[in-house]
Motif scaffolding. Structure first.
Motif, short mmCIF file in Angstrom:
data_model
loop_
_atom_site.label_atom_id
_atom_site.label_comp_id
_atom_site.label_asym_id
_atom_site.label_seq_id
_atom_site.Cartn_x
_atom_site.Cartn_y
_atom_site.Cartn_z
N ASN A 130 48.56 40.50 37.25
CA ASN A 130 47.82 41.76 37.09
C ASN A 130 48.22 42.84 38.10
O ASN A 130 47.94 44.00 37.90
CB ASN A 130 46.32 41.51 37.21
N SER A 131 48.84 42.45 39.18
CA SER A 131 49.21 43.41 40.22
C SER A 131 50.39 44.26 39.78
O SER A 131 51.21 43.83 38.96
CB SER A 131 49.55 42.68 41.52
N ARG A 189 40.99 37.71 33.85
CA ARG A 189 41.02 36.83 35.00
C ARG A 189 42.02 35.69 34.81
O ARG A 189 42.22 35.22 33.71
CB ARG A 189 39.63 36.25 35.25
N TYR A 249 36.96 38.75 42.36
CA TYR A 249 38.17 39.57 42.36
C TYR A 249 37.95 40.85 43.16
O TYR A 249 36.85 41.40 43.18
CB TYR A 249 38.55 39.96 40.93
N TYR A 254 45.80 42.93 43.00
CA TYR A 254 44.58 42.23 42.61
C TYR A 254 44.59 40.85 43.25
O TYR A 254 45.60 40.14 43.19
CB TYR A 254 44.48 42.11 41.09
N GLU A 266 35.67 45.64 45.16
CA GLU A 266 35.53 44.63 44.12
C GLU A 266 35.98 45.25 42.81
O GLU A 266 35.58 46.36 42.48
CB GLU A 266 34.08 44.15 44.00
N SER A 267 36.83 44.53 42.08
CA SER A 267 37.38 45.09 40.85
C SER A 267 37.95 43.98 39.99
O SER A 267 38.70 43.13 40.48
CB SER A 267 38.48 46.09 41.21
N GLU A 268 37.61 43.99 38.71
CA GLU A 268 38.16 43.01 37.78
C GLU A 268 39.57 43.44 37.37
O GLU A 268 39.84 44.63 37.20
CB GLU A 268 37.27 42.90 36.54
N PRO A 269 40.48 42.49 37.19
CA PRO A 269 41.85 42.84 36.80
C PRO A 269 41.90 43.37 35.37
O PRO A 269 41.09 42.98 34.53
CB PRO A 269 42.60 41.51 36.94
N SER A 285 40.47 44.51 44.59
CA SER A 285 41.76 45.19 44.50
C SER A 285 41.97 46.05 45.74
O SER A 285 41.01 46.42 46.42
CB SER A 285 41.84 46.05 43.24
N ASP A 316 46.74 37.64 42.41
CA ASP A 316 47.00 37.62 40.98
C ASP A 316 48.26 38.46 40.71
O ASP A 316 48.19 39.66 40.50
CB ASP A 316 45.80 38.17 40.22
#
Length: 176
Positions: free
Chosen positions: A85-86, A35, A44, A105, A28-31, A46, A82
């Motif tokens: 962000n990737s 978002r 989210y 992401y 689990e990881s925020e971009p 990654s 996403d």
């Protein structure tokens, strides 16, 4: 049919001697850039895709959007990827003993994250490799052999071996 890889396993390509790839760090990881509005209400996560060259020559590799597919849950529903962000690998020469890593992401319902399948279709030196799949999940408790032995019945062989090894590692009485 081939067996899917487990997240964290390396896959070596027979047609490109020395080239190997793995999907790892599924978490689990925020971009980093915030978002996406389309991911409202989703969780989210990654994953990293690392390509390593253990051969003697260099390989031109490409791993961009459209070459990665992410499916979640028991029904294999598509995750929201996403792209903004990737971080992808766009036409990079990976020389011997070097690596290149892409960071993906994605977002999906939290309940579906216990089963995540990531399929990679790598392009090497202008040739497409076969699609490969990595299976894993977020929040899955891993069991180890030590855990299984600790919960074994008192008379079982695994319990006896565990007790013996524990006795061997404990310090004995000291003599003056």
């Amino acid at each position: 049919m081939y067996e899917p890889n487990v997240v964290g396993d390396w896959h070596e390509y027979d047609e490109h001697a020395g080239l190997r790839v793995r999907v790892h760090r599924l978490e689990e990881s925020e971009p980093p850039r915030g978002r996406d509005d389309a991911a409202a209400g989703l969780t989210y996560f990654s994953a990293r895709v690392t390509i390593e060259n253990r051969g003697s020559g260099h390989f031109g590799v490409q791993l961009e959007d459209g070459q990665i597919d992410v499916r979640v849950g028991p029904d294999g529903e598509g995750a929201f990827i996403d792209w903004r962000n990737s971080q992808f690998i766009e036409g990079f020469d990976v020389y011997p003993l070097r690596r290149a890593t892409a960071v993906l992401y994605a977002a999906a319902p939290e309940a579906a994250l216990t089963q995540v399948d990531i399929q990679i279709h790598l392009r090497v030196d202008e040739e497409w490799t076969e699609r490969r799949l990595w299976a894993g999940g977020i929040g899955i408790l891993e069991t180890t052999n030590a855990t299984a032995c600790q919960t074994a019945a008192p008379g079982s062989l695994s319990h006896q071996v565990t007790a013996f090894l524990k006795d061997q590692t404990e310090p004995g009485p000291t003599t003056p």
